[in-house]
Motif scaffolding. Structure first.
Motif, mmCIF file in Angstrom:
data_model
loop_
_atom_site.group_PDB
_atom_site.id
_atom_site.type_symbol
_atom_site.label_atom_id
_atom_site.label_comp_id
_atom_site.label_asym_id
_atom_site.label_seq_id
_atom_site.Cartn_x
_atom_site.Cartn_y
_atom_site.Cartn_z
ATOM 1 N N LEU A 183 -23.705 -13.734 84.185
ATOM 2 C CA LEU A 183 -22.674 -14.728 83.929
ATOM 3 C C LEU A 183 -22.669 -15.255 82.489
ATOM 4 O O LEU A 183 -21.600 -15.312 81.867
ATOM 5 N N PRO A 184 -23.822 -15.609 81.902
ATOM 6 C CA PRO A 184 -23.788 -16.131 80.523
ATOM 7 C C PRO A 184 -23.227 -15.129 79.501
ATOM 8 O O PRO A 184 -22.685 -15.536 78.473
ATOM 9 N N ASP A 185 -23.351 -13.848 79.776
ATOM 10 C CA ASP A 185 -22.795 -12.829 78.878
ATOM 11 C C ASP A 185 -21.300 -12.618 79.102
ATOM 12 O O ASP A 185 -20.586 -12.181 78.194
ATOM 13 N N LEU A 186 -20.813 -12.919 80.304
ATOM 14 C CA LEU A 186 -19.415 -12.651 80.642
ATOM 15 C C LEU A 186 -18.473 -13.834 80.405
ATOM 16 O O LEU A 186 -17.317 -13.639 80.037
ATOM 17 N N VAL A 187 -18.957 -15.041 80.579
ATOM 18 C CA VAL A 187 -18.104 -16.221 80.437
ATOM 19 C C VAL A 187 -17.415 -16.286 79.064
ATOM 20 O O VAL A 187 -16.225 -16.618 78.993
ATOM 21 N N PRO A 188 -18.091 -15.946 77.950
ATOM 22 C CA PRO A 188 -17.401 -15.997 76.658
ATOM 23 C C PRO A 188 -16.202 -15.039 76.548
ATOM 24 O O PRO A 188 -15.360 -15.201 75.664
ATOM 25 N N LEU A 189 -16.098 -14.069 77.446
ATOM 26 C CA LEU A 189 -14.984 -13.120 77.419
ATOM 27 C C LEU A 189 -13.729 -13.656 78.111
ATOM 28 O O LEU A 189 -12.648 -13.084 77.976
ATOM 29 N N ILE A 190 -13.848 -14.748 78.850
ATOM 30 C CA ILE A 190 -12.746 -15.239 79.681
ATOM 31 C C ILE A 190 -11.476 -15.555 78.875
ATOM 32 O O ILE A 190 -10.376 -15.202 79.320
ATOM 33 N N PRO A 191 -11.545 -16.188 77.699
ATOM 34 C CA PRO A 191 -10.284 -16.413 76.962
ATOM 35 C C PRO A 191 -9.527 -15.113 76.676
ATOM 36 O O PRO A 191 -8.299 -15.069 76.808
ATOM 37 N N ASP A 192 -10.254 -14.052 76.311
ATOM 38 C CA ASP A 192 -9.593 -12.766 76.059
ATOM 39 C C ASP A 192 -9.092 -12.144 77.364
ATOM 40 O O ASP A 192 -8.049 -11.493 77.382
ATOM 41 N N VAL A 193 -9.822 -12.339 78.447
ATOM 42 C CA VAL A 193 -9.375 -11.832 79.754
ATOM 43 C C VAL A 193 -8.038 -12.468 80.110
ATOM 44 O O VAL A 193 -7.119 -11.787 80.550
ATOM 45 N N ARG A 194 -7.922 -13.762 79.893
ATOM 46 C CA ARG A 194 -6.673 -14.462 80.210
ATOM 47 C C ARG A 194 -5.489 -13.881 79.434
ATOM 48 O O ARG A 194 -4.405 -13.708 79.985
ATOM 49 N N LYS A 195 -5.704 -13.568 78.169
ATOM 50 C CA LYS A 195 -4.634 -12.962 77.362
ATOM 51 C C LYS A 195 -4.218 -11.614 77.940
ATOM 52 O O LYS A 195 -3.036 -11.302 78.047
ATOM 53 N N VAL A 196 -5.206 -10.808 78.334
ATOM 54 C CA VAL A 196 -4.934 -9.482 78.890
ATOM 55 C C VAL A 196 -4.191 -9.596 80.217
ATOM 56 O O VAL A 196 -3.256 -8.833 80.484
ATOM 57 N N PRO A 204 -19.788 -15.956 90.714
ATOM 58 C CA PRO A 204 -19.436 -17.241 90.091
ATOM 59 C C PRO A 204 -18.407 -17.123 88.959
ATOM 60 O O PRO A 204 -17.802 -18.125 88.571
ATOM 61 N N LEU A 205 -18.165 -15.918 88.468
ATOM 62 C CA LEU A 205 -17.147 -15.728 87.438
ATOM 63 C C LEU A 205 -15.766 -16.133 87.961
ATOM 64 O O LEU A 205 -14.883 -16.514 87.200
ATOM 65 N N LYS A 206 -15.616 -16.084 89.258
ATOM 66 C CA LYS A 206 -14.354 -16.467 89.897
ATOM 67 C C LYS A 206 -13.960 -17.897 89.522
ATOM 68 O O LYS A 206 -12.785 -18.194 89.337
ATOM 69 N N ARG A 207 -14.936 -18.776 89.381
ATOM 70 C CA ARG A 207 -14.650 -20.179 89.019
ATOM 71 C C ARG A 207 -13.980 -20.293 87.653
ATOM 72 O O ARG A 207 -13.208 -21.214 87.407
ATOM 73 N N GLU A 208 -14.278 -19.336 86.775
ATOM 74 C CA GLU A 208 -13.708 -19.361 85.423
ATOM 75 C C GLU A 208 -12.222 -18.993 85.426
ATOM 76 O O GLU A 208 -11.529 -19.203 84.438
ATOM 77 N N LEU A 209 -11.761 -18.420 86.531
ATOM 78 C CA LEU A 209 -10.360 -17.999 86.649
ATOM 79 C C LEU A 209 -9.707 -18.655 87.870
ATOM 80 O O LEU A 209 -8.860 -18.069 88.530
ATOM 81 N N ALA A 210 -10.126 -19.878 88.152
ATOM 82 C CA ALA A 210 -9.701 -20.565 89.374
ATOM 83 C C ALA A 210 -8.190 -20.801 89.435
ATOM 84 O O ALA A 210 -7.644 -20.998 90.515
ATOM 85 N N ASP A 211 -7.512 -20.766 88.295
ATOM 86 C CA ASP A 211 -6.066 -20.988 88.304
ATOM 87 C C ASP A 211 -5.283 -19.718 88.631
ATOM 88 O O ASP A 211 -4.059 -19.720 88.635
ATOM 89 N N TYR A 212 -5.993 -18.625 88.918
ATOM 90 C CA TYR A 212 -5.363 -17.376 89.351
ATOM 91 C C TYR A 212 -5.680 -17.153 90.827
ATOM 92 O O TYR A 212 -6.643 -17.703 91.350
ATOM 93 N N GLU A 213 -4.883 -16.326 91.479
ATOM 94 C CA GLU A 213 -5.210 -15.930 92.848
ATOM 95 C C GLU A 213 -6.247 -14.821 92.745
ATOM 96 O O GLU A 213 -5.925 -13.684 92.386
ATOM 97 N N ILE A 214 -7.503 -15.165 93.015
ATOM 98 C CA ILE A 214 -8.601 -14.236 92.810
ATOM 99 C C ILE A 214 -9.531 -14.253 94.010
ATOM 100 O O ILE A 214 -9.838 -15.306 94.566
ATOM 101 N N CYS A 215 -9.924 -13.055 94.449
ATOM 102 C CA CYS A 215 -10.870 -12.883 95.552
ATOM 103 C C CYS A 215 -11.971 -11.939 95.086
ATOM 104 O O CYS A 215 -11.778 -11.156 94.162
ATOM 105 N N THR A 216 -13.095 -11.999 95.771
ATOM 106 C CA THR A 216 -14.176 -11.070 95.467
ATOM 107 C C THR A 216 -14.195 -9.954 96.503
ATOM 108 O O THR A 216 -13.673 -10.114 97.615
#
Length: 108
Positions: free
Chosen positions: A80-93, A12-24
């Protein structure tokens, strides 16, 4: 930029990055593949970034040779609840990471 979400990372983390081309890994049919084979398959299929919670990957694989970049999520768990807060920093990286690099996000 094509991103692969590693098997150890909740899908479900994929939904947090839906604006990228992402596959599991599961979507690609690569479940159970060892890291070396997974990196080779990624390169063959045009993936440039692996998003994972596997903190040992950097010690097990030659990422320069694999030709992919790796973003490692560092959190209290891989839930997921532990990983979602990291998404803004992931986007920067994702905007700055280069092939062969490994960047850890979180763990502050």
């Amino acid at each position: 930029m094509r991103i692969l979400l590693d098997e150890c990372t909740p899908r479900p983390l994929k939904r947090e990055l839906a604006d990228y081309e992402i596959c599991t890994v599961v979507e690609m049919g690569w479940s159970g593949k060892k890291n070396g084979e997974l990196l080779r398959l990624m390169s063959q299929e045009g993936f440039t970034i692996l998003l994972t919670t596997d903190q040992n990957l950097r010690y097990q694989q030659n990422l320069q040779q694999a030709g992919v970049a790796v973003v490692v999520l560092i959190a209290p768990s891989n839930r997921l609840p532990d990983l979602v807060p990291l998404i803004p920093d992931v986007r920067k990286v994702l905007n700055t990471i280069a092939s062969g690099e490994i960047v850890e996000v979180g763990g502050y």
